[in-house]
Design a protein around this motif. Structure first.
Motif, PDB file in Angstrom:
ATOM      1  N   TYR A   1       0.807  -1.219   0.000  1.00 13.83           N
ATOM      2  CA  TYR A   1       0.000   0.000   0.000  1.00 13.83           C
ATOM      3  C   TYR A   1       0.839   1.269   0.000  1.00 13.83           C
ATOM      4  O   TYR A   1       0.416   2.288  -0.542  1.00 13.83           O
ATOM      5  CB  TYR A   1      -1.006  -0.019   1.154  1.00 13.83           C
ATOM      6  N   TYR A   2       2.034   1.231   0.551  1.00 14.93           N
ATOM      7  CA  TYR A   2       2.938   2.379   0.433  1.00 14.93           C
ATOM      8  C   TYR A   2       3.303   2.581  -1.034  1.00 14.93           C
ATOM      9  O   TYR A   2       3.301   3.703  -1.529  1.00 14.93           O
ATOM     10  CB  TYR A   2       4.188   2.169   1.287  1.00 14.93           C
ATOM     11  N   ASN A   3       3.582   1.494  -1.711  1.00 18.06           N
ATOM     12  CA  ASN A   3       3.893   1.575  -3.129  1.00 18.06           C
ATOM     13  C   ASN A   3       2.683   2.079  -3.915  1.00 18.06           C
ATOM     14  O   ASN A   3       2.792   2.998  -4.724  1.00 18.06           O
ATOM     15  CB  ASN A   3       4.318   0.198  -3.644  1.00 18.06           C
ATOM     16  N   LEU A   4       1.531   1.498  -3.656  1.00 19.55           N
ATOM     17  CA  LEU A   4       0.318   1.820  -4.404  1.00 19.55           C
ATOM     18  C   LEU A   4      -0.188   3.239  -4.147  1.00 19.55           C
ATOM     19  O   LEU A   4      -0.603   3.940  -5.073  1.00 19.55           O
ATOM     20  CB  LEU A   4      -0.776   0.814  -4.047  1.00 19.55           C
ATOM     21  N   LEU A   5      -0.143   3.673  -2.896  1.00 19.21           N
ATOM     22  CA  LEU A   5      -0.749   4.954  -2.537  1.00 19.21           C
ATOM     23  C   LEU A   5       0.216   6.130  -2.536  1.00 19.21           C
ATOM     24  O   LEU A   5      -0.220   7.280  -2.641  1.00 19.21           O
ATOM     25  CB  LEU A   5      -1.401   4.836  -1.153  1.00 19.21           C
ATOM     26  N   TYR A   6       1.510   5.868  -2.399  1.00 21.20           N
ATOM     27  CA  TYR A   6       2.448   6.990  -2.329  1.00 21.20           C
ATOM     28  C   TYR A   6       3.477   6.979  -3.463  1.00 21.20           C
ATOM     29  O   TYR A   6       3.625   7.964  -4.182  1.00 21.20           O
ATOM     30  CB  TYR A   6       3.163   7.003  -0.978  1.00 21.20           C
ATOM     31  N   LEU A   7       4.189   5.885  -3.631  1.00 21.57           N
ATOM     32  CA  LEU A   7       5.278   5.868  -4.606  1.00 21.57           C
ATOM     33  C   LEU A   7       4.787   5.973  -6.050  1.00 21.57           C
ATOM     34  O   LEU A   7       5.350   6.736  -6.837  1.00 21.57           O
ATOM     35  CB  LEU A   7       6.130   4.607  -4.430  1.00 21.57           C
ATOM     36  N   VAL A   8       3.774   5.214  -6.395  1.00 24.24           N
ATOM     37  CA  VAL A   8       3.286   5.239  -7.782  1.00 24.24           C
ATOM     38  C   VAL A   8       2.760   6.625  -8.173  1.00 24.24           C
ATOM     39  O   VAL A   8       3.176   7.168  -9.196  1.00 24.24           O
ATOM     40  CB  VAL A   8       2.233   4.130  -8.023  1.00 24.24           C
ATOM     41  N   PRO A   9       1.868   7.246  -7.379  1.00 29.01           N
ATOM     42  CA  PRO A   9       1.385   8.571  -7.807  1.00 29.01           C
ATOM     43  C   PRO A   9       2.462   9.654  -7.799  1.00 29.01           C
ATOM     44  O   PRO A   9       2.438  10.552  -8.632  1.00 29.01           O
ATOM     45  CB  PRO A   9       0.294   8.920  -6.793  1.00 29.01           C
TER      46      PRO A   9
END
Length: 103
Positions: free
Chosen positions: A70-78
């Motif tokens: 979820y860190y990847n999905l919600l912060y890193l990707v955007p």
């Protein structure tokens, strides 16, 4: 990042495009995925035969995997991948993964 911003990121992720309420359909699929992933971890580690102690260990592992996802999905990707900052994205993803797995 404050708790209000984190909460808003999570709510925005689960929100449907046409509605103001979170998508229960999407949240259900995420929940089902994590339950099946926990089952796979338990079967692969044979924790099913070893009792509650190993089940709790697998739940802790699952929590850290979910943090990474979820860190990847919600912060890193955007913030990095969508802005075509590939090296920063890859470096931060590797760093977060190394930090979390060392815990």
């Amino acid at each position: 990042m404050t708790m209000v911003n984190l909460r808003q990121l999570i709510v925005d992720h689960f929100r449907q495009d046409t509605s103001e309420s979170p998508s229960w359909f999407r949240m259900t699929y995420h929940g089902i995925f994590w339950v099946f992933f926990l089952a796979i971890l338990i079967v692969a580690d044979e924790a099913l035969l070893h009792g509650v102690k190993n089940w709790s260990f697998e739940l802790i592992n699952l929590f850290f995997y979910a943090v990474i996802v979820y860190y990847n999905l919600l912060y890193l990707v955007p913030n990095y991948l969508s802005k075509k900052r590939f090296l920063h994205y890859a470096g931060l993803l590797v760093a977060v993964t190394l930090i979390i797995t060392c815990l």
